[in-house]
Design a protein around this motif. Structure first.
Motif, PDB file in Angstrom:
ATOM      1  N   SER A   1       0.809  -1.217   0.000  1.00 38.82           N
ATOM      2  CA  SER A   1       0.000   0.000   0.000  1.00 38.82           C
ATOM      3  C   SER A   1       0.844   1.269   0.000  1.00 38.82           C
ATOM      4  CB  SER A   1      -0.929   0.005   1.221  1.00 38.82           C
ATOM      5  OG  SER A   1      -0.170  -0.043   2.425  1.00 38.82           O
ATOM      6  N   SER A   2       2.142   1.146   0.210  1.00 33.30           N
ATOM      7  CA  SER A   2       3.037   2.305   0.222  1.00 33.30           C
ATOM      8  C   SER A   2       3.350   2.825  -1.180  1.00 33.30           C
ATOM      9  CB  SER A   2       4.358   1.925   0.914  1.00 33.30           C
ATOM     10  OG  SER A   2       4.960   0.823   0.238  1.00 33.30           O
ATOM     11  N   LEU A   3       3.019   2.061  -2.221  1.00 36.52           N
ATOM     12  CA  LEU A   3       3.449   2.371  -3.581  1.00 36.52           C
ATOM     13  C   LEU A   3       2.934   3.736  -4.042  1.00 36.52           C
ATOM     14  CD1 LEU A   3       5.149   0.703  -5.661  1.00 36.52           C
ATOM     15  CD2 LEU A   3       2.996   0.271  -6.833  1.00 36.52           C
ATOM     16  N   GLU A   4       3.854   4.536  -4.636  1.00 41.19           N
ATOM     17  CA  GLU A   4       3.504   5.854  -5.150  1.00 41.19           C
ATOM     18  C   GLU A   4       3.639   5.944  -6.668  1.00 41.19           C
ATOM     19  OE1 GLU A   4       5.771   8.780  -3.043  1.00 41.19           O
ATOM     20  OE2 GLU A   4       4.994   8.182  -1.089  1.00 41.19           O
ATOM     21  N   ILE A   5       4.431   5.062  -7.266  1.00 42.57           N
ATOM     22  CA  ILE A   5       4.668   5.076  -8.709  1.00 42.57           C
ATOM     23  C   ILE A   5       4.521   3.657  -9.237  1.00 42.57           C
ATOM     24  CG2 ILE A   5       6.330   5.574 -10.548  1.00 42.57           C
ATOM     25  CD1 ILE A   5       7.770   7.456  -8.581  1.00 42.57           C
ATOM     26  N   LEU A   6       3.644   3.475 -10.226  1.00 47.19           N
ATOM     27  CA  LEU A   6       3.473   2.179 -10.870  1.00 47.19           C
ATOM     28  C   LEU A   6       3.427   2.373 -12.381  1.00 47.19           C
ATOM     29  CD1 LEU A   6       2.975  -0.850 -10.957  1.00 47.19           C
ATOM     30  CD2 LEU A   6       0.528  -0.408 -10.516  1.00 47.19           C
ATOM     31  N   TYR A   7       4.418   1.827 -13.069  1.00 50.65           N
ATOM     32  CA  TYR A   7       4.492   1.903 -14.517  1.00 50.65           C
ATOM     33  C   TYR A   7       4.345   0.497 -15.099  1.00 50.65           C
ATOM     34  CZ  TYR A   7       6.341   6.685 -14.044  1.00 50.65           C
ATOM     35  OH  TYR A   7       6.502   8.021 -13.748  1.00 50.65           O
ATOM     36  N   ALA A   8       3.373   0.342 -15.997  1.00 50.64           N
ATOM     37  CA  ALA A   8       3.132  -0.960 -16.629  1.00 50.64           C
ATOM     38  C   ALA A   8       2.873  -0.774 -18.122  1.00 50.64           C
ATOM     39  CB  ALA A   8       1.965  -1.662 -15.955  1.00 50.64           C
ATOM     40  N   ASP A   9       3.573   0.168 -18.744  1.00 49.65           N
ATOM     41  CA  ASP A   9       3.423   0.420 -20.178  1.00 49.65           C
ATOM     42  C   ASP A   9       3.896  -0.784 -20.994  1.00 49.65           C
ATOM     43  OD1 ASP A   9       2.754   3.228 -19.698  1.00 49.65           O
ATOM     44  OD2 ASP A   9       4.864   3.479 -19.189  1.00 49.65           O
ATOM     45  N   TYR A  10       3.386  -0.883 -22.214  1.00 51.06           N
ATOM     46  CA  TYR A  10       3.838  -1.903 -23.162  1.00 51.06           C
ATOM     47  C   TYR A  10       3.703  -3.325 -22.599  1.00 51.06           C
ATOM     48  CZ  TYR A  10       5.808   1.851 -26.011  1.00 51.06           C
ATOM     49  OH  TYR A  10       5.978   2.978 -26.793  1.00 51.06           O
ATOM     50  N   ASN A  11       2.473  -3.689 -22.252  1.00 49.31           N
ATOM     51  CA  ASN A  11       2.155  -5.048 -21.849  1.00 49.31           C
ATOM     52  C   ASN A  11       0.907  -5.489 -22.628  1.00 49.31           C
ATOM     53  OD1 ASN A  11       3.892  -6.253 -19.536  1.00 49.31           O
ATOM     54  ND2 ASN A  11       3.661  -4.107 -18.930  1.00 49.31           N
ATOM     55  N   ASP A  12       0.184  -6.473 -22.119  1.00 48.09           N
ATOM     56  CA  ASP A  12      -1.025  -6.974 -22.781  1.00 48.09           C
ATOM     57  C   ASP A  12      -2.238  -6.818 -21.874  1.00 48.09           C
ATOM     58  OD1 ASP A  12       0.368  -7.839 -25.099  1.00 48.09           O
ATOM     59  OD2 ASP A  12       1.039  -9.630 -24.031  1.00 48.09           O
ATOM     60  N   ILE A  13      -2.257  -5.764 -21.078  1.00 52.59           N
ATOM     61  CA  ILE A  13      -3.312  -5.547 -20.090  1.00 52.59           C
ATOM     62  C   ILE A  13      -4.575  -5.041 -20.770  1.00 52.59           C
ATOM     63  CG2 ILE A  13      -3.943  -4.225 -18.033  1.00 52.59           C
ATOM     64  CD1 ILE A  13      -0.885  -4.064 -17.435  1.00 52.59           C
ATOM     65  N   ASP A  14      -5.712  -5.715 -20.516  1.00 54.25           N
ATOM     66  CA  ASP A  14      -6.967  -5.304 -21.152  1.00 54.25           C
ATOM     67  C   ASP A  14      -7.987  -4.767 -20.154  1.00 54.25           C
ATOM     68  OD1 ASP A  14      -7.769  -7.600 -19.874  1.00 54.25           O
ATOM     69  OD2 ASP A  14      -8.253  -8.722 -21.694  1.00 54.25           O
ATOM     70  N   GLY A  15      -7.631  -4.774 -18.867  1.00 60.06           N
ATOM     71  CA  GLY A  15      -8.560  -4.268 -17.873  1.00 60.06           C
ATOM     72  C   GLY A  15      -7.891  -4.064 -16.522  1.00 60.06           C
ATOM     73  N   VAL A  16      -8.620  -3.423 -15.619  1.00 57.97           N
ATOM     74  CA  VAL A  16      -8.147  -3.179 -14.255  1.00 57.97           C
ATOM     75  C   VAL A  16      -9.243  -3.640 -13.305  1.00 57.97           C
ATOM     76  CG1 VAL A  16      -7.373  -1.460 -12.575  1.00 57.97           C
ATOM     77  CG2 VAL A  16      -6.760  -1.202 -14.989  1.00 57.97           C
ATOM     78  N   GLY A  17      -8.891  -4.442 -12.345  1.00 59.43           N
ATOM     79  CA  GLY A  17      -9.873  -5.002 -11.431  1.00 59.43           C
ATOM     80  C   GLY A  17     -10.544  -3.955 -10.559  1.00 59.43           C
ATOM     81  N   ALA A  18     -11.821  -4.159 -10.267  1.00 64.11           N
ATOM     82  CA  ALA A  18     -12.565  -3.244  -9.396  1.00 64.11           C
ATOM     83  C   ALA A  18     -11.872  -3.141  -8.034  1.00 64.11           C
ATOM     84  CB  ALA A  18     -14.000  -3.746  -9.216  1.00 64.11           C
ATOM     85  N   GLY A  19     -11.691  -1.921  -7.560  1.00 67.90           N
ATOM     86  CA  GLY A  19     -11.077  -1.710  -6.258  1.00 67.90           C
ATOM     87  C   GLY A  19      -9.571  -1.810  -6.239  1.00 67.90           C
ATOM     88  N   TYR A  20      -8.944  -1.972  -7.408  1.00 68.66           N
ATOM     89  CA  TYR A  20      -7.483  -2.130  -7.433  1.00 68.66           C
ATOM     90  C   TYR A  20      -6.795  -0.929  -6.787  1.00 68.66           C
ATOM     91  CZ  TYR A  20      -2.753  -3.063  -9.137  1.00 68.66           C
ATOM     92  OH  TYR A  20      -1.394  -3.298  -9.205  1.00 68.66           O
ATOM     93  N   LEU A  21      -7.209   0.264  -7.157  1.00 68.40           N
ATOM     94  CA  LEU A  21      -6.557   1.461  -6.626  1.00 68.40           C
ATOM     95  C   LEU A  21      -6.931   1.741  -5.177  1.00 68.40           C
ATOM     96  CD1 LEU A  21      -5.894   1.798  -9.648  1.00 68.40           C
ATOM     97  CD2 LEU A  21      -6.153   4.259  -9.325  1.00 68.40           C
ATOM     98  N   ASN A  22      -8.029   1.159  -4.713  1.00 69.01           N
ATOM     99  CA  ASN A  22      -8.393   1.338  -3.309  1.00 69.01           C
ATOM    100  C   ASN A  22      -7.358   0.721  -2.376  1.00 69.01           C
ATOM    101  OD1 ASN A  22     -10.740   2.557  -4.178  1.00 69.01           O
ATOM    102  ND2 ASN A  22     -12.010   0.736  -3.928  1.00 69.01           N
ATOM    103  N   LYS A  23      -6.641  -0.259  -2.894  1.00 68.18           N
ATOM    104  CA  LYS A  23      -5.609  -0.921  -2.095  1.00 68.18           C
ATOM    105  C   LYS A  23      -4.285  -0.170  -2.133  1.00 68.18           C
ATOM    106  CE  LYS A  23      -7.710  -5.393  -3.209  1.00 68.18           C
ATOM    107  NZ  LYS A  23      -7.518  -6.711  -3.881  1.00 68.18           N
ATOM    108  N   LEU A  24      -4.240   0.909  -2.942  1.00 67.99           N
ATOM    109  CA  LEU A  24      -3.006   1.692  -3.090  1.00 67.99           C
ATOM    110  C   LEU A  24      -3.301   3.157  -2.781  1.00 67.99           C
ATOM    111  CD1 LEU A  24      -1.712   0.094  -6.432  1.00 67.99           C
ATOM    112  CD2 LEU A  24      -0.982  -0.447  -4.095  1.00 67.99           C
ATOM    113  N   PRO A  25      -3.533   3.481  -1.525  1.00 71.32           N
ATOM    114  CA  PRO A  25      -3.966   4.833  -1.154  1.00 71.32           C
ATOM    115  C   PRO A  25      -2.917   5.916  -1.357  1.00 71.32           C
ATOM    116  CG  PRO A  25      -3.463   3.535   0.807  1.00 71.32           C
ATOM    117  CD  PRO A  25      -3.425   2.587  -0.354  1.00 71.32           C
ATOM    118  N   ALA A  26      -1.661   5.523  -1.578  1.00 70.56           N
ATOM    119  CA  ALA A  26      -0.589   6.507  -1.763  1.00 70.56           C
ATOM    120  C   ALA A  26      -0.197   6.673  -3.230  1.00 70.56           C
ATOM    121  CB  ALA A  26       0.643   6.099  -0.944  1.00 70.56           C
TER     122      ALA A  26
END
Length: 342
Positions: free
Chosen positions: A209-234
């Motif tokens: 939950s401490s994470l402040e920067i997340l880079y995931a460019d150039y992958n095969d991601i087609d979606g983001v799970g509900a509530g994903y960012l709720n677990k990363l308040p920072a």
């Protein structure tokens, strides 16, 4: 010349510009003549006697490291092997180990070498031929870089005791979502994680939950799970550009997070603008398939004190123009200084 913990801004600049050699390095010629406590293959400046410079010398092996060395520079060689015994004198002393731009494989790293470095703080192992991560036992490790390798797995548990780890760079490898499942649960102080240019189908699970920067460019991601960012308040900076994001893969409000400052969803397959929080300042949506401008994506209610803080918005290379914006957009996007349609 000694390592210090970088603040978030410096960390962000380093990640964003992909400065692979951002360790504190100065040409050995600037540091005076070499002292006596040094391997003959390298130089140990008398003005910085705890550093051993062995970079750019066409070395095939890691040289024997004498007592007292804390900073070891071995980048830009032809090293293929790390033989047993080379670190025996510095297992509790070595702080930095730089092995970028060599030809090292996992099978050529002898036991009793990196796995005995109990005080290591920074391990730079990019541009090699590793197929799985090499992690020292040091609990002081705060920076790990293994970009441009051939990593296809990152077993869970490797970082369990790395409580001081703040930055991980794994871009340009062959990692899948299954391969990194549970890999990042250990570091409770992790600030930055870059997994761009891999084979992920979803954002990393189990990140602290401490994470402040997340880079995931150039992958095969087609979606983001509900509530994903709720677990990363920072979390402040999220980049998922050059993926396969579609509207159906984004639950309502998935990006409506009060902590986000920058969100990059460019070069995907979105047809509508996702809902964002009014505190977001940078939004990149260029090169999607967006065909409508819905003001409620930015503002649910507009008052004298309630409006979007968005400053930069890119919508170029979509199916809308400036004429697609409703006339009252100026009230919602009143602080925007740059809205690009072409």
């Amino acid at each position: 010349m000694f390592p210090v913990r970088a603040p978030l801004l410096a960390l962000l600049v380093s990640v964003a510009l992909c400065q692979y050699y951002d360790y504190d390095y100065q040409p050995v010629s600037m540091l005076g003549p070499s002292g006596p406590n040094c391997n003959q293959e390298c130089e140990c400046p008398i003005n910085f006697p705890s550093a051993m410079y062995c970079d750019s010398r066409k070395l095939k092996f890691v040289p024997f490291v004498p007592t007292g060395i804390k900073y070891l520079y071995l980048q830009n060689n032809q090293i293929e092997e790390i033989k047993a015994g080379v670190f025996d004198n510095v297992t509790a002393e070595l702080r930095w180990l730089v092995l970028d731009n060599n030809q090292i494989t996992n099978g050529k790293i002898a036991k009793g070498t990196i796995d005995k470095l109990t005080a290591l703080e920074k391990l730079f192992f990019s541009y090699n031929n590793l197929t799985e991560p090499v992690i020292p036992p040091s609990k002081s490790l705060d920076e790990l870089k293994m970009m441009h390798n051939k990593l296809s797995k990152f077993p869970s548990g490797l970082l369990t005791d790395k409580e001081n780890l703040t930055s991980i760079n794994l871009q340009h490898n062959q990692l899948t979502s299954d391969a990194i499942a549970g890999a990042f649960k250990g570091p409770k102080k992790l600030l930055s994680l870059d997994v761009s240019h891999n084979k992920l189908k979803k954002l990393p699970a189990g990140v602290p939950s401490s994470l402040e920067i997340l880079y995931a460019d150039y992958n095969d991601i087609d979606g983001v799970g509900a509530g994903y960012l709720n677990k990363l308040p920072a979390l402040q900076y999220l980049r998922i550009s050059h993926n396969k994001l579609v509207d159906s893969g984004l639950p309502a409000g998935v990006f409506n997070a009060t902590s986000l400052v920058e969100l990059d969803l460019s070069f995907n397959k979105l047809q509508s603008i996702p809902e964002i929080n009014e505190k977001l300042e940078q939004l990149y949506l260029q090169a999607n398939e967006i065909n409508k401008f819905d003001l409620t994506s930015f503002c649910k209610h507009v008052t004298s004190t309630s409006f979007s803080n968005l400053r930069h918005l890119r919508l170029d290379a979509n199916n809308i123009t400036h004429n697609s914006m409703p006339s009252d957009y100026v009230n919602c996007l009143r602080v925007a200084t740059d809205i690009m349609f072409e």
